[in-house]
Motif scaffolding. Structure first.
Motif, PDB file in Angstrom:
ATOM      1  N   LEU A  20       0.831  -1.209   0.000  1.00  0.00           N
ATOM      2  CA  LEU A  20       0.000   0.000   0.000  1.00  0.00           C
ATOM      3  C   LEU A  20       0.864   1.257   0.000  1.00  0.00           C
ATOM      4  O   LEU A  20       0.561   2.237  -0.697  1.00  0.00           O
ATOM      5  N   ALA A  21       1.955   1.243   0.777  1.00  0.00           N
ATOM      6  CA  ALA A  21       2.865   2.388   0.803  1.00  0.00           C
ATOM      7  C   ALA A  21       3.497   2.606  -0.569  1.00  0.00           C
ATOM      8  O   ALA A  21       3.630   3.751  -1.035  1.00  0.00           O
ATOM      9  N   MET A  22       3.866   1.521  -1.252  1.00  0.00           N
ATOM     10  CA  MET A  22       4.475   1.661  -2.571  1.00  0.00           C
ATOM     11  C   MET A  22       3.461   2.177  -3.593  1.00  0.00           C
ATOM     12  O   MET A  22       3.801   2.995  -4.452  1.00  0.00           O
ATOM     13  N   VAL A  23       2.228   1.717  -3.511  1.00  0.00           N
ATOM     14  CA  VAL A  23       1.193   2.228  -4.410  1.00  0.00           C
ATOM     15  C   VAL A  23       0.952   3.718  -4.142  1.00  0.00           C
ATOM     16  O   VAL A  23       0.787   4.511  -5.079  1.00  0.00           O
ATOM     17  N   PHE A 237       8.092   5.533  -0.230  1.00  0.00           N
ATOM     18  CA  PHE A 237       8.957   4.559  -0.880  1.00  0.00           C
ATOM     19  C   PHE A 237       9.906   3.930   0.147  1.00  0.00           C
ATOM     20  O   PHE A 237      10.091   2.704   0.182  1.00  0.00           O
ATOM     21  N   ILE A 238      10.499   4.765   0.989  1.00  0.00           N
ATOM     22  CA  ILE A 238      11.423   4.258   2.009  1.00  0.00           C
ATOM     23  C   ILE A 238      10.692   3.341   2.985  1.00  0.00           C
ATOM     24  O   ILE A 238      11.195   2.273   3.360  1.00  0.00           O
ATOM     25  N   GLN A 239       9.486   3.735   3.403  1.00  0.00           N
ATOM     26  CA  GLN A 239       8.723   2.896   4.326  1.00  0.00           C
ATOM     27  C   GLN A 239       8.358   1.562   3.697  1.00  0.00           C
ATOM     28  O   GLN A 239       8.389   0.514   4.363  1.00  0.00           O
ATOM     29  N   PRO A 251       7.400  -4.524  -7.703  1.00  0.00           N
ATOM     30  CA  PRO A 251       6.400  -4.589  -8.788  1.00  0.00           C
ATOM     31  C   PRO A 251       5.245  -3.605  -8.606  1.00  0.00           C
ATOM     32  O   PRO A 251       4.693  -3.105  -9.597  1.00  0.00           O
ATOM     33  N   ALA A 252       4.870  -3.308  -7.358  1.00  0.00           N
ATOM     34  CA  ALA A 252       3.791  -2.351  -7.124  1.00  0.00           C
ATOM     35  C   ALA A 252       4.170  -0.944  -7.553  1.00  0.00           C
ATOM     36  O   ALA A 252       3.293  -0.115  -7.834  1.00  0.00           O
ATOM     37  N   PHE A 253       5.480  -0.671  -7.629  1.00  0.00           N
ATOM     38  CA  PHE A 253       5.936   0.656  -8.047  1.00  0.00           C
ATOM     39  C   PHE A 253       5.497   0.980  -9.470  1.00  0.00           C
ATOM     40  O   PHE A 253       5.278   2.140  -9.823  1.00  0.00           O
TER      41      PHE A 253
END
Length: 298
Positions: A20-23, A237-239, A251-253
């Motif tokens: 979720l953080a990356m999305v 992104f860091i989290q 892959p979520a990026f």
């Protein structure tokens, strides 16, 4: 005999939060590109130079990070200043190229081409780190580069000259990734963010001074927002990387491409054609395969 640790409910929760953080980071990164496109196009000749847009990204980004730094009070002893300087210069050039490309071609296409940065990182690792590359990773590179050719369409009437600028963004981002890896292994995130945005504000502000034109009252809020949004994206992104394995969250990026397409359609009415979708899909497939093989090798 090696025993594989059980996958617990807490592990599953952390993975979900990481994804979720990356999305969220991807959505904010696409927002910065959309804002850069809007500022670059302007209206009635009021478009801003990419140097001004990237200056806003770093100046207002630094102001945002500095507010948190006053509370967290990071220690700067032992900071690898040459690596920070190199990372910041590469990041500034990458952001400026991406912002310039976004103002001159469909946002989704510019974003997809910039995704070639892991390919550049692999090439640099071969040259400077002596890394060995197997057939699967070469296949992944071939797939990604084929997608880039489909998007750029050299030698045809649909050729996009601005794609060369997006390729430049990928090259500089790939170089930046190597230096980010060196920094993240030895320094705390708040210090990395603060130094990066401080040095970036100095570099970008100096470059912008040579092409400065007064922004309109409508452009100032967008200039502030692009800096705040980028810091938010960096933090998420860091989290994500801290909470989940790279093979699960990277892959979520690539949902950035979906957000870029949706934003571009909603604001500018741009609809990618079938070839653009196919090219972007090949780039994402190739790069995801490359990253998964790198993770498996580690």
């Amino acid at each position: 005999m090696t025993v594989t640790p059980a996958f617990t409910a807490e592990d599953a929760r952390r993975r979900r939060l990481a994804i979720l953080a990356m999305v969220g980071a991807s959505a904010l990164i696409a927002v910065t590109s959309l804002i850069a496109k809007a500022l670059g196009l302007g209206g009635e000749g009021s478009g801003l130079h990419p140097f001004q847009v990237s200056a806003a990204r770093f100046v207002f980004g630094f102001m945002t990070v500095a507010a948190f730094a006053l509370w967290l009070r990071p220690d700067f002893r032992g900071a690898a200043w040459p690596v920070h300087a190199g990372r910041t210069a590469a990041g500034w050039l990458g952001a400026t190229c991406l912002f310039a490309a976004a103002a001159r071609m469909p946002l989704a296409d510019a974003t997809a081409i910039s995704f070639l940065s892991p390919v550049v990182t692999m090439g640099l690792a071969i040259l400077f780190l002596g890394e060995r590359v197997g057939p699967w990773r070469w296949l992944a590179v071939a797939v990604a580069l084929t997608g880039a050719l489909v998007l750029i369409r050299p030698g045809t009437a649909a050729y996009q000259p601005a794609a060369a600028i997006a390729l430049g963004a990928a090259a500089f981002m790939g170089l930046e990734a190597i230096m980010i890896k060196r920094l993240s292994d030895r320094e705390p995130p708040i210090r990395i963010l603060l130094i990066n945005n401080c040095l970036g504000a100095c570099i970008a502000g100096t470059a912008a001074a040579f092409v400065w034109r007064a922004p309109t009252p409508e452009q100032w809020p967008l200039l502030v927002l692009i800096g705040v949004a980028m810091v938010g994206a960096q933090s998420l992104f860091i989290q994500a990387m801290k909470r989940g394995a790279a093979s699960h969250v990277i892959p979520a990026f690539y949902s950035t491409l979906v957000f870029a397409s949706l934003y571009d359609f909603a604001v500018f009415g741009d609809v990618p054609d079938a070839l653009a979708v196919a090219g972007a899909a090949l780039i994402v497939a190739g790069v995801v395969l490359l990253l998964l093989r790198q993770q498996a090798r580690k």
